[in-house]
Design an enzyme around this catalytic site. Structure first.
Site, PDB file in Angstrom:
ATOM      1  CG  ASN A   1      -0.088   0.077   2.071  1.00 35.87           C
ATOM      2  OD1 ASN A   1       0.819  -0.121   2.529  1.00 35.87           O
ATOM      3  ND2 ASN A   1      -1.052   0.869   3.348  1.00 35.87           N
TER       4      ASN A   1
ATOM      5  CE  LYS B   1       7.776 -11.095   0.866  1.00 42.17           C
ATOM      6  NZ  LYS B   1       7.127 -10.355  -0.773  1.00 42.17           N
TER       7      LYS B   1
ATOM      8  CD  GLU C   1       5.276   0.206  12.965  1.00 40.23           C
ATOM      9  OE1 GLU C   1       6.126   0.114  13.658  1.00 40.23           O
ATOM     10  OE2 GLU C   1       3.955   0.350  13.604  1.00 40.23           O
TER      11      GLU C   1
ATOM     12  CB  CYS D   1      -1.882   0.878   9.088  1.00 35.72           C
ATOM     13  SG  CYS D   1      -0.618   2.075   8.952  1.00 35.72           S
TER      14      CYS D   1
ATOM     15  CD  GLU E   1       8.805   0.874  10.704  1.00 34.61           C
ATOM     16  OE1 GLU E   1       7.705   1.502   9.963  1.00 34.61           O
ATOM     17  OE2 GLU E   1       9.264  -0.046  10.343  1.00 34.61           O
TER      18      GLU E   1
HETATM   19  N1  LIG Z   1       1.335  -0.393  10.624  1.00 37.79           N
HETATM   20  C1  LIG Z   1       1.756  -0.210   9.597  1.00 37.79           C
HETATM   21  O1  LIG Z   1       2.484   0.631  10.008  1.00 37.79           O
HETATM   22  C2  LIG Z   1       1.363  -0.573   8.311  1.00 37.79           C
HETATM   23  C3  LIG Z   1       1.369  -0.008   6.927  1.00 37.79           C
HETATM   24  C4  LIG Z   1       0.785  -1.132   5.645  1.00 37.79           C
HETATM   25  C5  LIG Z   1      -0.218  -1.782   6.120  1.00 37.79           C
HETATM   26  N2  LIG Z   1      -0.245  -2.196   7.105  1.00 37.79           N
HETATM   27  C6  LIG Z   1      -1.329  -3.125   7.185  1.00 37.79           C
HETATM   28  O2  LIG Z   1      -0.826  -4.610   5.295  1.00 37.79           O
HETATM   29  C7  LIG Z   1      -2.169  -5.290   5.350  1.00 37.79           C
HETATM   30  C8  LIG Z   1      -2.573  -4.819   4.051  1.00 37.79           C
HETATM   31  O3  LIG Z   1      -0.864  -4.953   3.503  1.00 37.79           O
HETATM   32  P1  LIG Z   1      -0.953  -6.511   3.085  1.00 37.79           P
HETATM   33  O4  LIG Z   1      -2.109  -6.864   2.077  1.00 37.79           O
HETATM   34  O5  LIG Z   1       0.744  -6.223   2.026  1.00 37.79           O
HETATM   35  O6  LIG Z   1      -0.073  -7.048   3.725  1.00 37.79           O
HETATM   36  P2  LIG Z   1       0.045  -8.436   4.055  1.00 37.79           P
HETATM   37  O7  LIG Z   1       0.433  -9.412   5.435  1.00 37.79           O
HETATM   38  O8  LIG Z   1      -0.641  -9.761   3.122  1.00 37.79           O
HETATM   39  O9  LIG Z   1       1.781  -8.279   3.250  1.00 37.79           O
HETATM   40  C9  LIG Z   1       2.936  -8.084   3.167  1.00 37.79           C
HETATM   41  C10 LIG Z   1       3.788  -8.500   3.633  1.00 37.79           C
HETATM   42  O10 LIG Z   1       3.768 -10.526   4.218  1.00 37.79           O
HETATM   43  C11 LIG Z   1       4.615 -10.348   2.978  1.00 37.79           C
HETATM   44  N3  LIG Z   1       4.323 -11.997   2.922  1.00 37.79           N
HETATM   45  C12 LIG Z   1       2.227 -12.581   2.867  1.00 37.79           C
HETATM   46  N4  LIG Z   1       2.799 -13.564   3.673  1.00 37.79           N
HETATM   47  C13 LIG Z   1       3.885 -14.094   4.193  1.00 37.79           C
HETATM   48  C14 LIG Z   1       4.203 -15.183   4.848  1.00 37.79           C
HETATM   49  N5  LIG Z   1       3.898 -16.157   5.437  1.00 37.79           N
HETATM   50  N6  LIG Z   1       6.165 -14.970   5.073  1.00 37.79           N
HETATM   51  C15 LIG Z   1       6.346 -13.621   4.871  1.00 37.79           C
HETATM   52  N7  LIG Z   1       6.180 -12.805   4.265  1.00 37.79           N
HETATM   53  C16 LIG Z   1       5.097 -13.186   3.804  1.00 37.79           C
HETATM   54  C17 LIG Z   1       3.619 -10.372   1.866  1.00 37.79           C
HETATM   55  O11 LIG Z   1       4.545 -10.598   0.595  1.00 37.79           O
HETATM   56  C18 LIG Z   1       3.965  -8.791   1.825  1.00 37.79           C
HETATM   57  O12 LIG Z   1       5.310  -8.105   1.440  1.00 37.79           O
HETATM   58  C19 LIG Z   1      -3.190  -3.903   6.824  1.00 37.79           C
HETATM   59  O13 LIG Z   1      -2.918  -5.025   7.279  1.00 37.79           O
HETATM   60  C20 LIG Z   1      -2.424  -2.983   6.779  1.00 37.79           C
HETATM   61  O14 LIG Z   1      -2.963  -2.228   8.159  1.00 37.79           O
HETATM   62  C21 LIG Z   1       0.498  -1.840   8.144  1.00 37.79           C
HETATM   63  O1  LIG Z   2      -0.592   2.115   5.918  1.00 41.12           O
HETATM   64  C1  LIG Z   2       0.335   2.322   6.628  1.00 41.12           C
HETATM   65  C2  LIG Z   2       1.117   3.853   6.339  1.00 41.12           C
HETATM   66  O2  LIG Z   2       2.197   2.980   7.849  1.00 41.12           O
HETATM   67  C3  LIG Z   2       0.023   5.012   6.863  1.00 41.12           C
HETATM   68  S1  LIG Z   2       1.583   6.753   6.688  1.00 41.12           S
HETATM   69  O3  LIG Z   2       2.065   7.132   5.433  1.00 41.12           O
HETATM   70  O4  LIG Z   2       2.622   5.770   7.415  1.00 41.12           O
HETATM   71  O5  LIG Z   2       0.586   7.260   7.295  1.00 41.12           O
END
Ligand SMILES: NC(=O)c1ccc[n+]([C@@H]2O[C@H](COP(=O)([O-])OP(=O)(O)OC[C@H]3O[C@@H](n4cnc5c(N)ncnc54)[C@H](O)[C@@H]3O)[C@@H](O)[C@H]2O)c1
Ligand SMILES: O=C[C@H](O)CS(=O)(=O)O
Length: 485
Positions: free
Chosen positions: A158, A181, A256, A290, A464
């Site tokens: 995202n 990765k 995160e 997120c 972070e």
């Molecule tokens: N807290 C934050 O700062 C933050 C920021 C951005 C996104 N997010 C969260 O991420 C989610 C959306 O992103 P997404 O769909 O890419 O998440 P996801 O967990 O599906 O994937 C994130 C990463 O993990 C990898 N991954 C997936 N399964 C794995 C496994 N078994 N082993 C190793 N790596 C694996 C994916 O290929 C990708 O690179 C939402 O829940 C969002 O809230 C959190």
């Molecule tokens: O999706 C999660 C990101 O951490 C959002 S932000 O750009 O850092 O606010």
């Protein structure tokens, strides 16, 4: 894709390992434009063997990079920052092509991510220790902070540029190599950043990018004893899995994870400010962040006026292809993402909620979705229990401050929360009562590289950004020096 770029050498479809571009041993995969389904590029894929090579190169590079002085590392990072800014247009074009967000928003992400490189180019000069008043005249006691060693990062689609830089910048600033990765959906933003890091003088082995099958690549990064710290951004479910996989080698972990942000509007709020804040928080990246307001809690006295103005703002959003002038909301990342938003809408309506705006897929087709506003939502509905990750504003009415705080905290997540009030007393009461890592007060936008970003409960571990973010990549060592008497 090349015809859109000023510097086509930024479009890299290979692995970046040991300072070189190379084909992976795995099965190449397609990177598609979520706005029209077209092929952006075919990306080479890593196997476990490729990841092992990247870790070996990182291990070989660690000593030399850790031995540099902070000003020497700062000089390389400053140059990287300058190159990212200089190439922001091309980086934004690559990002929009693979992730879909409107180009102007993508460029904003590039500059936001660059801010972490700039910040940690300076912060690495401030990794201080302590001199401890001794307990013995013949002794001197002190601590130093040293780089943890080889590190790894696994990042989401995202924010395919900023989420990488928010990890790589503090890691290499601290003196740690990092193997990254990226998400399968968005590897090109990662490899473009690696190309610019190489041009900036980041030494071979200090940064690697290994797109490839998540389980295989992640299995090596979580299982290898070479990796001393892992930084993950993604869903809570995957975060828990990675925690378990890292337990075998007791890695330092930064997580995160997912969110379920409440945005509370009290009767004493500035109405226009609250509407603007709700729009900014809810619809950024088509609701795919997120920290998006996942639940909008509105006190009964201001409810109808707020809904009326929010409805007008939602209706005014321009949905369009990321490269089209004026687009304010791009497509969702996948069909699965569309299905989840629709599931939340259908569940809420079945439970008595009302659709005020939108409610389904957009006439543009594909994964474009109508900006949607629901009222009459309850806390037990799917949209209030799960992270929607789409352009769905769900309004829940409440009566008292105590009820609002209880509703807001009623979730396993604890990343971001927001509230709007004109009361100083309420600012402190509610700010302290909300069980979240980040709280926005009278604003819907809280992200800044100088502020600590992270969650509590099942939204993650660590922070972070800010001076705290570099702690994830350093270890404190206590030195006890005797024999001075
Ligand atoms: N807290 C934050 O700062 C933050 C920021 C951005 C996104 N997010 C969260 O991420 C989610 C959306 O992103 P997404 O769909 O890419 O998440 P996801 O967990 O599906 O994937 C994130 C990463 O993990 C990898 N991954 C997936 N399964 C794995 C496994 N078994 N082993 C190793 N790596 C694996 C994916 O290929 C990708 O690179 C939402 O829940 C969002 O809230 C959190
Ligand atoms: O999706 C999660 C990101 O951490 C959002 S932000 O750009 O850092 O606010």
């Amino acid at each position: 894709m090349n015809d859109r770029l000023n510097d086509s050498a930024l479009l890299r479809t290979q692995l970046f390992v040991d300072g070189e571009w190379r084909d992976g041993k795995g099965e190449a995969f397609d990177v598609l434009d979520p706005g029209n389904g077209s092929l952006v590029a075919r990306m080479s894929a890593a196997t476990a063997a490729d990841v092992e090579d990247a870790l070996a190169a990182a291990e070989a590079a660690f000593g030399g990079w850790a031995a540099t002085t902070a000003p020497e590392r700062a000089k390389v990072m400053r140059r990287w920052y300058e190159l990212i800014v200089e190439h922001a247009d091309d980086l934004a074009t690559i990002l929009t092509a693979e992730q879909g967000k409107p180009w102007a928003e993508a460029r904003g992400e590039i500059l936001y991510g660059a801010g972490f490189v700039e910040w940690y180019a300076e912060e690495c000069k401030r990794v201080y220790g302590d001199v401890i008043p001794t307990n013995n005249a013949g002794r001197r006691l002190l601590t130093v902070r040293q780089p943890v060693g080889v590190t790894a990062a696994i990042t989401p689609w995202n924010f395919p540029s900023a989420m990488i830089l928010r990890k790589v910048a503090p890691a290499i600033a601290a003196g740690c190599p990092m193997v990254v990765k990226p998400a399968d959906e968005t590897p090109l933003s990662a490899t473009a950043l690696a190309e610019l890091a190489h041009r900036a003088g980041v030494p071979a082995g200090v940064l690697a990018v290994v797109p490839g099958p998540a389980e295989e690549v992640g299995g090596v990064l979580t299982g290898s004893p070479v990796v001393r710290a892992l930084s993950f951004t993604g869903s809570t479910a995957v975060g828990k899995l990675l925690m378990r996989q890292c337990a075998g080698t007791v890695k330092k972990l930064a997580l995160e994870l997912g969110g379920n942000a409440p945005l509370i509007v009290f009767d004493d709020a500035d109405l226009d400010l609250a509407v603007a804040g709700a729009m900014a928080s809810k619809f950024r990246n088509a609701g795919q962040t997120c920290v998006c307001a996942n639940r909008i809690l509105v006190q009964s006295g201001i409810h109808d006026a707020f809904v009326e103005r929010l409805s007008a703002a939602v209706a005014a959003l321009t949905v369009g292809y990321g490269f089209d002038e004026g687009s304010e909301q791009g497509p969702l990342i996948s069909d699965e993402a569309v299905a989840k938003v629709q599931r939340h809408i259908d569940d809420a309506v079945a439970g008595g909620a009302q659709v005020v705006q939108g409610g389904g897929t957009h006439e543009l087709g594909g994964t474009f979705f109508e900006p949607t506003l629901l009222t009459g939502v309850r806390g037990d509905m799917l949209v209030a229990r799960e992270e929607t990750f789409g352009p769905l504003a769900a309004v829940i009415r409440f009566e008292t401050e105590e009820e609002a705080v209880a509703l807001a905290n009623d979730t396993e997540f604890g990343l971001a929360a927001y509230f709007f009030t004109g009361s100083l007393g309420r600012t402190w009461r509610v700010g302290e009562a909300l069980d979240f890592g980040v709280v926005g007060i009278n604003t819907g936008l809280i992200s800044y590289e100088g502020a600590p970003f992270g969650g509590v409960k099942e939204s993650g571990l660590g922070r972070e950004g800010s001076r705290h973010g570099i702690d994830e990549f350093t270890e404190m060592k206590y030195l006890c020096i005797d024999g001075l008497a």
